[in-house]
Design a protein around this motif. Structure first.
Motif, PDB file in Angstrom:
ATOM      1  N   HIS A  71     -20.991   3.192  15.756  1.00  0.00           N
ATOM      2  CA  HIS A  71     -20.010   3.442  14.719  1.00  0.00           C
ATOM      3  C   HIS A  71     -20.000   4.735  13.957  1.00  0.00           C
ATOM      4  N   LYS A  72     -20.758   5.631  14.728  1.00  0.00           N
ATOM      5  CA  LYS A  72     -20.713   7.046  14.205  1.00  0.00           C
ATOM      6  C   LYS A  72     -21.146   7.287  12.805  1.00  0.00           C
ATOM      7  N   LEU A  73     -22.156   6.387  12.032  1.00  0.00           N
ATOM      8  CA  LEU A  73     -22.459   6.266  10.748  1.00  0.00           C
ATOM      9  C   LEU A  73     -23.152   7.733  10.239  1.00  0.00           C
ATOM     10  N   PRO A  74     -22.405   8.683   9.568  1.00  0.00           N
ATOM     11  CA  PRO A  74     -22.833   9.923   9.022  1.00  0.00           C
ATOM     12  C   PRO A  74     -23.594   9.844   7.840  1.00  0.00           C
ATOM     13  N   TRP A  75     -24.460   9.056   7.709  1.00  0.00           N
ATOM     14  CA  TRP A  75     -25.124   8.733   6.611  1.00  0.00           C
ATOM     15  C   TRP A  75     -26.645   9.086   6.629  1.00  0.00           C
ATOM     16  N   ILE A  76     -27.388   8.725   5.688  1.00  0.00           N
ATOM     17  CA  ILE A  76     -28.880   8.634   5.663  1.00  0.00           C
ATOM     18  C   ILE A  76     -29.544   7.214   5.815  1.00  0.00           C
ATOM     19  N   ASN A  77     -29.663   7.086   7.317  1.00  0.00           N
ATOM     20  CA  ASN A  77     -29.710   5.877   7.690  1.00  0.00           C
ATOM     21  C   ASN A  77     -31.157   5.537   7.587  1.00  0.00           C
ATOM     22  N   VAL A  78     -31.645   4.744   6.829  1.00  0.00           N
ATOM     23  CA  VAL A  78     -33.132   4.268   7.003  1.00  0.00           C
ATOM     24  C   VAL A  78     -33.499   2.815   6.849  1.00  0.00           C
ATOM     25  N   TYR A  79     -34.699   2.418   7.054  1.00  0.00           N
ATOM     26  CA  TYR A  79     -35.180   0.989   7.146  1.00  0.00           C
ATOM     27  C   TYR A  79     -36.514   1.190   6.446  1.00  0.00           C
ATOM     28  N   ASP A  80     -37.148  -0.031   6.160  1.00  0.00           N
ATOM     29  CA  ASP A  80     -38.497  -0.243   5.599  1.00  0.00           C
ATOM     30  C   ASP A  80     -39.518  -0.266   6.560  1.00  0.00           C
ATOM     31  N   GLY A  81     -39.603   0.952   7.353  1.00  0.00           N
ATOM     32  CA  GLY A  81     -40.324   0.785   8.520  1.00  0.00           C
ATOM     33  C   GLY A  81     -41.934   0.522   8.351  1.00  0.00           C
ATOM     34  N   ALA A  82     -42.484   1.012   7.204  1.00  0.00           N
ATOM     35  CA  ALA A  82     -43.967   0.853   6.895  1.00  0.00           C
ATOM     36  C   ALA A  82     -43.959  -0.268   6.087  1.00  0.00           C
ATOM     37  N   HIS A  83     -42.969  -1.409   5.891  1.00  0.00           N
ATOM     38  CA  HIS A  83     -43.192  -2.314   5.152  1.00  0.00           C
ATOM     39  C   HIS A  83     -43.666  -1.826   3.641  1.00  0.00           C
ATOM     40  N   TYR A  84     -43.118  -1.168   2.972  1.00  0.00           N
ATOM     41  CA  TYR A  84     -43.878  -0.630   1.701  1.00  0.00           C
ATOM     42  C   TYR A  84     -42.964  -0.988   0.755  1.00  0.00           C
ATOM     43  N   ASN A  85     -41.784  -1.026   0.606  1.00  0.00           N
ATOM     44  CA  ASN A  85     -40.766  -1.272  -0.454  1.00  0.00           C
ATOM     45  C   ASN A  85     -40.474  -2.512  -1.067  1.00  0.00           C
ATOM     46  N   ASN A  86     -40.459  -3.797  -0.243  1.00  0.00           N
ATOM     47  CA  ASN A  86     -40.151  -4.903  -0.464  1.00  0.00           C
ATOM     48  C   ASN A  86     -38.738  -4.873  -1.258  1.00  0.00           C
ATOM     49  N   ALA A  87     -37.660  -4.346  -0.847  1.00  0.00           N
ATOM     50  CA  ALA A  87     -36.453  -4.070  -1.212  1.00  0.00           C
ATOM     51  C   ALA A  87     -35.716  -5.390  -1.735  1.00  0.00           C
TER      52      ALA A  87
END
Length: 505
Positions: A443-459
């Motif tokens: 989908h060519k997302l030109p964004w800051i694409n992130v995820y909680d890889g370290a399981h640190y945030n509890n979003a």
């Protein structure tokens, strides 16, 4: 002999007092085929059953009790749960005899055999109904073919409204100080008699509004529970906060506090008002009005002013907990920071063992084993430099997200074409990195694409992401300026924010 006479008199007054206690409502309803009927009453936004008659004989319905009925407007309700008619109860109508006919003319035939004031109330209802019926008949009789036809219809409507207003004013003047007068007062609109004009000769709408708001609650007693036992109070409260009070959470909080201060804390009306305001603004769909809910928690629930409102004390703690969770997320609050991992760094995180950890203990061990390297990989929300940061929480497999994300992408691209300084901080809420990377590429997302890889945030907890997608708009200082918007609202919302900003300068 004197002692005997005194005892006799005492017994007489005791008997008289007993005879005056309790209530007895006798209704003779001709042609009534019901075998049971209900006595109901209005209470704020509900209708509650007070009594049931299961021994109807020849249309004679009797409701009887040992304790007096509370002042209020009551209804005779049929076996099929339909209202036959309303009547009021006060201190003088605890023993009431009514009669009518179970037909289309039930209102016209309705009369009280032992209360002239009750009959005047019935006359009031009949007059209002007849005026409305006359207008509907007129409306159906005319064809709105021309502008003049519409003007005539409007003229007729104003005529009917004036008739009703004049009639109600006379009714209130005559019955000032009675319960039914207080009840009708809730229904009557307080309007300026003469339309004021500005210096330019135009209608002074500001003066009209100010008068209306100032006099809206004239002669309304918030300390008396009887104030809410009618069908008018709930409508009046709702209209005030939806149409009269300025549509801003701060204004709403001020008006709520005024009303609560006018009420007695131990009264039922106080408790129902507090529960009403709390629920209304906890569930409000208007953006930013969760601030009112937080206000209710901070000023009433946390301070002990909500005692006795709920039978389950856990409810109070749940409300406080929910409000505390929302407080950092209010419009105008500084966004809580996030420490996320770039989607492209998923393979590195997997190699460290984050995706293979089976429990929190193993996850903690992996984290501290690689803490230095992980810390360098963090992409902090606070480090994003942009006039507007769009913060979105979403999931690749979420059906609604699959519809919203492409729309958000289109809106983003349009804003970029308009040279708006906008960046998207896109947070994937799961940990299937391969799937996430594939979606970004396709989908060519030109964004800051992130995820909680370290399981640190509890979003989920930090940003109240109980469903996806959730979209926030942050300004250049990372202050929340809009929240929980639909993707197609992004561009219009930013324009509205900029327009509002220009007004303030």
């Amino acid at each position: 002999m004197k002692k005997f006479l005194f005892a006799t008199v005492f017994c007489f007054f005791s008997y008289f007092a007993i005879g005056q206690s309790g209530y007895e409502i006798t209704i003779k309803l001709k042609n009534c085929n019901d075998t049971l009927a209900y006595l109901t009453y209005y209470q704020f936004d509900k209708t509650l059953v007070k009594d049931t008659c299961t021994t109807i004989k020849n249309g004679k319905i009797v409701f009887k009790g040992k304790s007096k009925l509370d002042k209020g407007i009551y209804s005779l309700v049929s076996q099929r749960k339909a209202i036959y008619f309303d009547f009021f109860i006060d201190d003088n109508t605890q023993k009431l005899e009514l009669e009518s006919e179970a037909s289309e003319n039930i209102g016209k035939e309705l009369k009280a055999l032992n209360s002239p004031l009750e009959n005047e109330f019935f006359g009031y209802i009949e007059y209002i109904n007849q005026q409305n019926k006359d207008f509907q008949n007129y409306k159906q009789s005319v064809t709105l073919a021309t502008k003049n036809d519409t003007l005539e219809l409007n003229k007729k409507q104003k005529e009917i409204e004036k008739n009703i207003n004049d009639f109600e004013e006379k009714f209130l003047a005559k019955h000032n100080g009675t319960y039914i007068g207080d009840a009708i007062n809730l229904k009557v609109e307080k309007l300026l008699k003469d339309t004021p004009k500005t210096a330019e000769g135009k209608t002074d709408s500001i003066q009209i509004y100010n008068y209306y708001k100032k006099h809206y609650w004239d002669n309304v007693d918030f300390k008396d529970d009887a104030t809410m036992r009618n069908p008018f109070f709930n409508i009046k409260i709702k209209r005030y906060f939806e149409s009269v009070v300025v549509t801003h959470p701060d204004s709403v909080c001020v008006e709520i506090d005024k009303i609560m201060k006018s009420s007695k804390p131990e009264s039922l009306l106080y408790k129902l008002l507090l529960a009403h305001f709390t629920y209304t603004y906890e569930t409000s769909k208007l953006m930013g009005f969760d601030k009112v809910f937080v206000h209710m928690s901070d000023n009433y629930f946390k301070t002990g002013k909500a005692e006795g409102i709920y039978s389950d004390n856990d409810v109070v703690q749940k409300i406080i907990k929910r409000a505390d969770k929302l407080k950092p997320l209010l419009v105008g609050s500084k966004a809580q920071d996030l420490f996320m991992i770039k989607a492209e760094d998923y393979p590195k995180m997997k190699a460290m063992g984050f995706e293979n950890a089976k429990n929190s203990e193993e996850m903690t061990s992996v984290y501290y084993k690689n803490v230095d390297e992980v810390t360098k990989m963090y992409v902090k929300l606070s480090d994003v430099k942009a006039e507007y940061t769009i913060l979105i929480f979403w999931d690749v497999d979420c059906g609604h997200c699959q519809k919203e994300v492409p729309i958000l992408l289109d809106q983003y691209n349009e804003l970029i074409k308009e040279k708006k300084d906008v960046k998207v901080y896109s947070v994937y809420m799961q940990h299937e990195g391969d799937k996430y990377l594939k979606y970004i590429d396709e989908h060519k997302l030109p964004w800051i694409n992130v995820y909680d890889g370290a399981h640190y945030n509890n979003a989920v907890e930090k940003y109240d992401v109980y469903s996806t997608p959730v979209i926030y708009i942050l300004d250049k200082n990372k202050v929340i300026v809009a929240k929980r918007i639909d993707a197609n609202q992004l561009k219009p919302m930013i324009k509205a924010i900029e327009a509002e900003s220009k007004k303030g300068k």
